[in-house]
Design a protein around this motif. Structure first.
Motif, PDB file in Angstrom:
ATOM      1  N   LEU A 120       0.763  -1.003  -0.202  1.00  0.00           N
ATOM      2  CA  LEU A 120       0.063   0.180   0.039  1.00  0.00           C
ATOM      3  C   LEU A 120       1.058   0.994   0.256  1.00  0.00           C
ATOM      4  O   LEU A 120       0.802   2.368  -0.354  1.00  0.00           O
ATOM      5  N   LYS A 121       1.781   1.249   0.819  1.00  0.00           N
ATOM      6  CA  LYS A 121       3.030   2.493   0.862  1.00  0.00           C
ATOM      7  C   LYS A 121       3.912   2.112  -0.711  1.00  0.00           C
ATOM      8  O   LYS A 121       3.239   4.045  -0.867  1.00  0.00           O
ATOM      9  N   ILE A 124       1.090   4.434  -3.068  1.00  0.00           N
ATOM     10  CA  ILE A 124       0.664   5.451  -2.438  1.00  0.00           C
ATOM     11  C   ILE A 124       1.427   6.705  -3.253  1.00  0.00           C
ATOM     12  O   ILE A 124       1.565   7.875  -3.608  1.00  0.00           O
ATOM     13  N   GLU A 125       2.837   5.401  -3.096  1.00  0.00           N
ATOM     14  CA  GLU A 125       4.332   6.635  -3.539  1.00  0.00           C
ATOM     15  C   GLU A 125       4.283   6.838  -4.717  1.00  0.00           C
ATOM     16  O   GLU A 125       4.190   7.625  -5.261  1.00  0.00           O
ATOM     17  N   GLN A 127       1.229   7.115  -7.011  1.00  0.00           N
ATOM     18  CA  GLN A 127       0.313   7.780  -7.029  1.00  0.00           C
ATOM     19  C   GLN A 127       0.533   9.287  -6.592  1.00  0.00           C
ATOM     20  O   GLN A 127       0.645  10.058  -7.784  1.00  0.00           O
ATOM     21  N   LEU A 128       1.512   9.870  -5.820  1.00  0.00           N
ATOM     22  CA  LEU A 128       1.588  11.148  -5.818  1.00  0.00           C
ATOM     23  C   LEU A 128       2.928  11.567  -6.664  1.00  0.00           C
ATOM     24  O   LEU A 128       3.388  12.013  -7.607  1.00  0.00           O
TER      25      LEU A 128
END
Length: 144
Positions: A120-121, A124-125, A127-128
């Protein structure tokens, strides 16, 4: 009296077979995880021991405590030490397979949670990073 000490190391994705000896499976799972230390002592007819979360895994103590509290065998007695991030346990030697099966399932769930949080981390990274690149591209197209 024999004392057993196991150190968990890397994550393991194996499916646990109910046909195997759970004591062996439990020892394998424990030896492959660096999140938790497990100590166990045989005192005649009673097994005593503890689980302790290693440094870096302390934030998982509420989850670990919750997983151990769910579906706990009646033969297993637990005491928690929030300060030490440890769980102390006792059970009858005759209940070893049931307790090993339970602990194996808890540790595998904890491993899956850690793996999920890692993935998940990364998502998210990514996507950012994608949004940042998209924003730069958008700005460069608008500036002529």
């Amino acid at each position: 009296m024999s004392a057993l000490s196991y150190q968990f190391s890397s994550l393991n994705n194996e499916v646990v077979s109910t046909e195997k000896n759970y004591s062996k499976i439990f020892q394998e799972v424990i030896s492959q995880n660096d999140l938790v230390k497990f100590f166990c002592n045989n005192s005649g007819e009673i097994m005593q021991g503890m689980f302790q979360l290693e440094s870096g895994g302390e934030k998982l103590f509420p989850l670990f405590r919750g997983l151990i509290g769910l579906g706990k065998p009646n033969s297993l007695e637990l005491r928690y030490s929030i300060q030490e991030k440890s769980i102390f346990f006792t059970y009858q030697v005759v209940d070893q397979e049931e307790v090993d099966r339970f602990f194996t399932q808890v540790v595998l769930l904890l491993q899956k949670e850690v793996k999920f949080k890692g993935v998940l981390k990364e998502v998210i990274e990514n996507q950012l990073r994608f949004r940042s690149e998209q924003s730069l591209l958008h700005r460069s197209l608008l500036v002529d």
